[in-house]
Enzyme design. Structure first.
Site, PDB file in Angstrom:
ATOM      1  N   ASN A  64       0.786  -1.332   0.026  1.00 32.27           N
ATOM      2  CA  ASN A  64       0.120  -0.172  -0.017  1.00 32.27           C
ATOM      3  C   ASN A  64       1.054   1.191  -0.060  1.00 32.27           C
ATOM      4  O   ASN A  64       1.588   1.420   1.036  1.00 32.27           O
ATOM      5  CB  ASN A  64      -0.896   0.044   1.346  1.00 32.27           C
ATOM      6  CG  ASN A  64      -1.701   1.246   1.435  1.00 32.27           C
ATOM      7  OD1 ASN A  64      -1.857   2.084   0.476  1.00 32.27           O
ATOM      8  ND2 ASN A  64      -2.252   1.200   2.783  1.00 32.27           N
ATOM      9  N   LYS A 115       0.016   4.323  -0.085  1.00 30.80           N
ATOM     10  CA  LYS A 115      -0.758   5.302   0.293  1.00 30.80           C
ATOM     11  C   LYS A 115      -0.370   6.695  -0.431  1.00 30.80           C
ATOM     12  O   LYS A 115      -0.456   6.459  -1.613  1.00 30.80           O
ATOM     13  CB  LYS A 115      -0.170   5.579   1.770  1.00 30.80           C
ATOM     14  CG  LYS A 115      -0.052   4.351   2.806  1.00 30.80           C
ATOM     15  CD  LYS A 115       0.138   4.613   3.987  1.00 30.80           C
ATOM     16  CE  LYS A 115       0.528   3.441   4.906  1.00 30.80           C
ATOM     17  NZ  LYS A 115       0.307   3.536   6.132  1.00 30.80           N
ATOM     18  N   HIS A 146      -9.347   0.909   5.186  1.00 30.46           N
ATOM     19  CA  HIS A 146      -8.044   0.941   5.870  1.00 30.46           C
ATOM     20  C   HIS A 146      -8.201   2.058   7.131  1.00 30.46           C
ATOM     21  O   HIS A 146      -9.036   2.919   6.940  1.00 30.46           O
ATOM     22  CB  HIS A 146      -6.907   1.777   4.938  1.00 30.46           C
ATOM     23  CG  HIS A 146      -5.659   1.859   5.348  1.00 30.46           C
ATOM     24  ND1 HIS A 146      -5.146   2.644   6.469  1.00 30.46           N
ATOM     25  CD2 HIS A 146      -4.625   0.850   5.134  1.00 30.46           C
ATOM     26  CE1 HIS A 146      -3.995   2.483   6.635  1.00 30.46           C
ATOM     27  NE2 HIS A 146      -3.478   1.148   5.867  1.00 30.46           N
ATOM     28  N   GLU A 149      -6.680   4.402   8.009  1.00 32.98           N
ATOM     29  CA  GLU A 149      -6.489   6.034   7.779  1.00 32.98           C
ATOM     30  C   GLU A 149      -7.809   6.537   7.204  1.00 32.98           C
ATOM     31  O   GLU A 149      -8.151   7.694   7.212  1.00 32.98           O
ATOM     32  CB  GLU A 149      -5.228   5.891   6.886  1.00 32.98           C
ATOM     33  CG  GLU A 149      -3.910   5.823   7.828  1.00 32.98           C
ATOM     34  CD  GLU A 149      -2.722   5.305   7.160  1.00 32.98           C
ATOM     35  OE1 GLU A 149      -2.598   5.528   5.757  1.00 32.98           O
ATOM     36  OE2 GLU A 149      -1.857   4.877   7.610  1.00 32.98           O
ATOM     37  N   GLU A 189      -4.908  -5.015  10.854  1.00 31.84           N
ATOM     38  CA  GLU A 189      -4.031  -4.035  11.043  1.00 31.84           C
ATOM     39  C   GLU A 189      -4.088  -3.488  12.282  1.00 31.84           C
ATOM     40  O   GLU A 189      -4.937  -2.363  12.297  1.00 31.84           O
ATOM     41  CB  GLU A 189      -3.863  -3.167   9.568  1.00 31.84           C
ATOM     42  CG  GLU A 189      -3.619  -3.780   8.170  1.00 31.84           C
ATOM     43  CD  GLU A 189      -3.220  -2.770   7.474  1.00 31.84           C
ATOM     44  OE1 GLU A 189      -2.088  -3.025   6.942  1.00 31.84           O
ATOM     45  OE2 GLU A 189      -3.862  -1.849   7.281  1.00 31.84           O
ATOM     46  N   GLY A 246       2.975   2.000  10.651  1.00 31.85           N
ATOM     47  CA  GLY A 246       3.821   3.100  10.439  1.00 31.85           C
ATOM     48  C   GLY A 246       4.609   3.478  11.686  1.00 31.85           C
ATOM     49  O   GLY A 246       5.218   4.448  11.870  1.00 31.85           O
ATOM     50  N   SER A 303       3.736  -2.325  10.309  1.00 33.48           N
ATOM     51  CA  SER A 303       5.269  -2.332  10.466  1.00 33.48           C
ATOM     52  C   SER A 303       5.820  -3.698  10.185  1.00 33.48           C
ATOM     53  O   SER A 303       6.869  -4.098  10.650  1.00 33.48           O
ATOM     54  CB  SER A 303       5.527  -2.072  11.723  1.00 33.48           C
ATOM     55  OG  SER A 303       5.105  -0.744  12.220  1.00 33.48           O
TER      56      SER A 303
HETATM   57  C1  PEP Z   1      -0.521   0.200   6.038  1.00 36.50           C
HETATM   58  O1  PEP Z   1      -0.630   1.127   5.721  1.00 36.50           O
HETATM   59  O2  PEP Z   1      -1.501  -0.785   5.675  1.00 36.50           O
HETATM   60  C2  PEP Z   1       0.659  -0.167   6.873  1.00 36.50           C
HETATM   61  C3  PEP Z   1       0.610  -1.562   7.430  1.00 36.50           C
HETATM   62  O3  PEP Z   1       1.880   0.482   6.998  1.00 36.50           O
HETATM   63  P1  PEP Z   1       3.071   0.119   7.517  1.00 36.50           P
HETATM   64  O4  PEP Z   1       3.638  -1.241   6.936  1.00 36.50           O
HETATM   65  O5  PEP Z   1       4.009   1.306   7.233  1.00 36.50           O
HETATM   66  O6  PEP Z   1       3.173  -0.064   8.863  1.00 36.50           O
END
Ligand code: PEP
Length: 249
Positions: free
Chosen positions: A9, A11, A96, A98, A166, A172, A212
């Site tokens: 992703n 983003k 997601h 976000e 997630e 992040g 992460s």
């Molecule tokens: C994500 O945005 O779905 C995500 C898991 O980000 P990151 O791997 O940077 O934690």
């Protein structure tokens, strides 16, 4: 039995020059790797069309990061599933954290979007996950179970949906749950999918872990029984990092 899916992703990151990373991934996604894992990159929508063209023949699928639930109409700035499909997407991330946080998306919104994605013949990647406060209050399993129940289209099958667990606090941040916690919640998600869709269907649906994931922790996480791949943010922006995760799968 469940082929792992490693999904990236991007983003709100990436200009046309970033497609060089995608070309690097395509070169590294060898037939041997393709046999063992599926790979998906979800660039920003502006790059969907050129990314799909660039990935053609590589075995890398291209997806979008969100869509509107309606087919068309007066929704300035939004994009329908049909438009994303037309631009080259074969999958769409929905719900997601976000989007849930920044745009107030509810489980019902996420379900409607997933239904639109499925109706277009694409794969819906439905994201769920608890906040730090919810985990600390011992509510992670209950919160995620409710999100799965509320966001999952009726009678969905493994060709139509993937769940991405997630934890919001792991996205992040460099933080991840313990291996035990990841195993526990993935097993619980599968149990809840079985209640909703039946044991057979639930056994075929892929449940990704996201938050992460990086080359250094991918192997341990991806080895868990109910972890069928990863949704990767930051580490999907560079071909070397992302391909190391694909190799781990
Ligand atoms: C994500 O945005 O779905 C995500 C898991 O980000 P990151 O791997 O940077 O934690």
């Amino acid at each position: 039995m469940r082929k792992p899916l490693i999904a990236g992703n991007w983003k709100m990151n990436g200009l046309r020059a970033s497609l060089l990373e995608l070309s690097g991934m395509a070169r590294a996604f060898s037939p041997a790797l393709r046999a063992k894992a599926d790979m998906l990159i979800c660039p920003p929508t502006t790059l969907l069309f050129p990314a799909a063209a660039s990935a053609l023949g590589s075995g890398i699928a291209i997806g979008a990061q969100d869509c509107h639930a309606k087919e068309s109409g007066a929704h300035t700035g939004d994009l329908s599933a049909a438009m994303l499909f037309d631009a080259g997407a074969s999958a769409v991330i929905v719900g997601h954290s976000e989007r849930r946080t920044d745009h107030g998306e509810t489980d019902a919104d996420v379900k409607a979007k997933a239904e639109a994605v499925i109706a277009q013949g694409m794969l819906a990647i439905i994201c769920v996950g608890e906040t730090k406060a919810q985990r600390e209050a011992g509510k992670a399993l209950a919160v995620v179970a409710k999100q799965v129940r509320g966001s999952m289209p009726a009678n969905a099958n493994a060709a139509q949906v993937v769940i991405a667990y997630e934890p919001v606090w792991a996205i992040g941040t460099g933080l991840t749950p313990t291996i035990h916690d990841i195993a526990e919640i993935h097993a619980d998600i599968r149990k809840n999918l079985a209640r909703l869709l039946g044991k057979d269907a639930a056994g075929k649906i892929r449940i990704l872990y996201g938050g992460s994931v990086k080359p250094s922790n991918a192997k341990e996480i991806l080895a868990l029984t109910d972890v069928d791949g990863a949704l990767v943010g930051g580490a999907s922006l560079k071909a070397a990092d992302f391909m190391a995760i694909v190799e781990a799968a």
